[in-house]
Design a protein around this motif. Structure first.
Motif, PDB file in Angstrom:
ATOM      1  N   ARG A  97      -5.929  65.466  17.250  1.00 30.59           N
ATOM      2  CA  ARG A  97      -5.149  66.487  17.966  1.00 30.59           C
ATOM      3  C   ARG A  97      -4.519  67.452  16.968  1.00 30.59           C
ATOM      4  O   ARG A  97      -3.947  67.034  15.967  1.00 30.59           O
ATOM      5  CB  ARG A  97      -4.078  65.815  18.812  1.00 30.59           C
ATOM      6  CG  ARG A  97      -3.509  66.720  19.880  1.00 30.59           C
ATOM      7  CD  ARG A  97      -2.379  66.038  20.610  1.00 30.59           C
ATOM      8  NE  ARG A  97      -1.268  65.726  19.719  1.00 30.59           N
ATOM      9  CZ  ARG A  97      -0.377  66.615  19.305  1.00 30.59           C
ATOM     10  NH1 ARG A  97      -0.460  67.860  19.681  1.00 30.59           N
ATOM     11  NH2 ARG A  97       0.603  66.251  18.508  1.00 30.59           N
TER      12      ARG A  97
ATOM     13  N   ILE B  91      -2.638  63.103  27.488  1.00 33.05           N
ATOM     14  CA  ILE B  91      -2.158  62.758  26.150  1.00 33.05           C
ATOM     15  C   ILE B  91      -0.646  62.899  26.219  1.00 33.05           C
ATOM     16  O   ILE B  91      -0.121  63.999  26.254  1.00 33.05           O
ATOM     17  CB  ILE B  91      -2.749  63.684  25.070  1.00 33.05           C
ATOM     18  CG1 ILE B  91      -4.258  63.518  25.018  1.00 33.05           C
ATOM     19  CG2 ILE B  91      -2.138  63.357  23.709  1.00 33.05           C
ATOM     20  CD1 ILE B  91      -4.932  64.408  23.987  1.00 33.05           C
ATOM     21  N   ALA B  93       2.103  61.705  24.234  1.00 34.91           N
ATOM     22  CA  ALA B  93       3.104  61.735  23.167  1.00 34.91           C
ATOM     23  C   ALA B  93       3.030  63.039  22.383  1.00 34.91           C
ATOM     24  O   ALA B  93       2.039  63.767  22.430  1.00 34.91           O
ATOM     25  CB  ALA B  93       2.915  60.548  22.247  1.00 34.91           C
ATOM     26  N   ALA B  94       4.034  63.326  21.634  1.00 37.26           N
ATOM     27  CA  ALA B  94       4.071  64.542  20.827  1.00 37.26           C
ATOM     28  C   ALA B  94       3.148  64.443  19.630  1.00 37.26           C
ATOM     29  O   ALA B  94       2.824  65.439  19.013  1.00 37.26           O
ATOM     30  CB  ALA B  94       5.499  64.804  20.356  1.00 37.26           C
ATOM     31  N   ALA B  95       2.745  63.232  19.318  1.00 32.72           N
ATOM     32  CA  ALA B  95       1.842  63.056  18.181  1.00 32.72           C
ATOM     33  C   ALA B  95       0.828  61.986  18.523  1.00 32.72           C
ATOM     34  O   ALA B  95       1.020  61.188  19.435  1.00 32.72           O
ATOM     35  CB  ALA B  95       2.641  62.643  16.943  1.00 32.72           C
TER      36      ALA B  95
END
Lengths: 115, 111
Positions: A97, B91, B93-95
């Motif tokens: 990501r 998705i 979470a932030a990471a």
């Protein structure tokens, strides 16, 4: 090439056996995943590797042991499994990501039966 | 924890339109995906939404409202081959790359 290749397609193993599932991709993806899917249920995340390092382990029992030997390969080592571990095991890969599209490509899965 | 809800099953007629809703409550948000999965096969990617609005791709469209934690997948001009499970995935979470699936919606297209 947008393929994720998993071998074997089918596996029957006894509860005392040791076996490995293999997954390979050549899309340059640096995130790789193992999912477990039971019949009529959604895929359930097991492990995520980012840049060949284990980044997520969803509290998976230690009888499942993942390994990422290089950026194209992902293995799942199985030992002392239980009949309830019988399921379809899916491998997937994606860009990490923030490095591009995060669409995950899935392999066809390994159908595992533990007897 | 993460909560992603979809209806379990829907039935529609060939040529019709079906809308599959997905609501989510997750810790953070970094994108929502729709996948199609035929029985015994791997999930295949349909769409990705990260900003509010409608994304159209042929017969399939996907909509996202982040403030409402809501998405839908719209299937138009249904064909028999569209009979499959449709999976909403987030998705959260932030990471990281923690792609988490909802329960899936089985769509049955009848003649």
């Amino acid at each position: 090439d947008t393929e994720v290749t998993q071998t074997p397609k089918h596996l029957v193993m006894g509860m005392t056996n040791k076996k490995s599932l293999k997954c390979e991709q050549h899309m340059g993806h640096r995130a790789m995943y193992w999912y477990k899917q039971k019949a009529k249920k959604p895929p359930e995340l097991m492990f995520v590797y980012s840049y060949e390092k284990l980044s997520i382990n969803e509290s998976v029992p230690s009888r499942f042991s993942p390994e990422c030997p290089n950026s194209s390969l992902l293995n799942l080592h199985l030992h002392a499994l239980q009949p309830e571990d019988s399921a379809l095991y899916l491998c997937a890969s994606s860009q990490v990501r923030g490095q591009g599209d995060t669409e995950a490509f899935f392999g066809q899965g390994t159908r595992l039966t533990v007897v | 924890g993460q909560n992603i809800d979809q209806p379990t099953e829907m039935t529609a007629t060939e040529g019709a339109i079906v809308q599959i809703n997905c609501t989510y409550q997750t810790s953070g948000f970094n994108g929502l995906f729709w996948y199609q999965q035929h029985a015994g096969e791997a999930p295949t990617f349909l769409s990705y939404n990260v900003l509010d609005g409608l994304e159209e791709k042929g017969r399939f469209s996907s909509f996202l409202s982040r403030s409402k934690g809501y998405s839908y997948l719209l299937l138009k001009e249904l064909q028999m081959k569209d009979s499959a499970s449709y999976l909403c995935a987030v998705i959260p979470a932030a990471a990281g790359n923690k792609l988490t699936f909802g329960g899936g919606t089985r769509v049955l297209v009848k003649p």
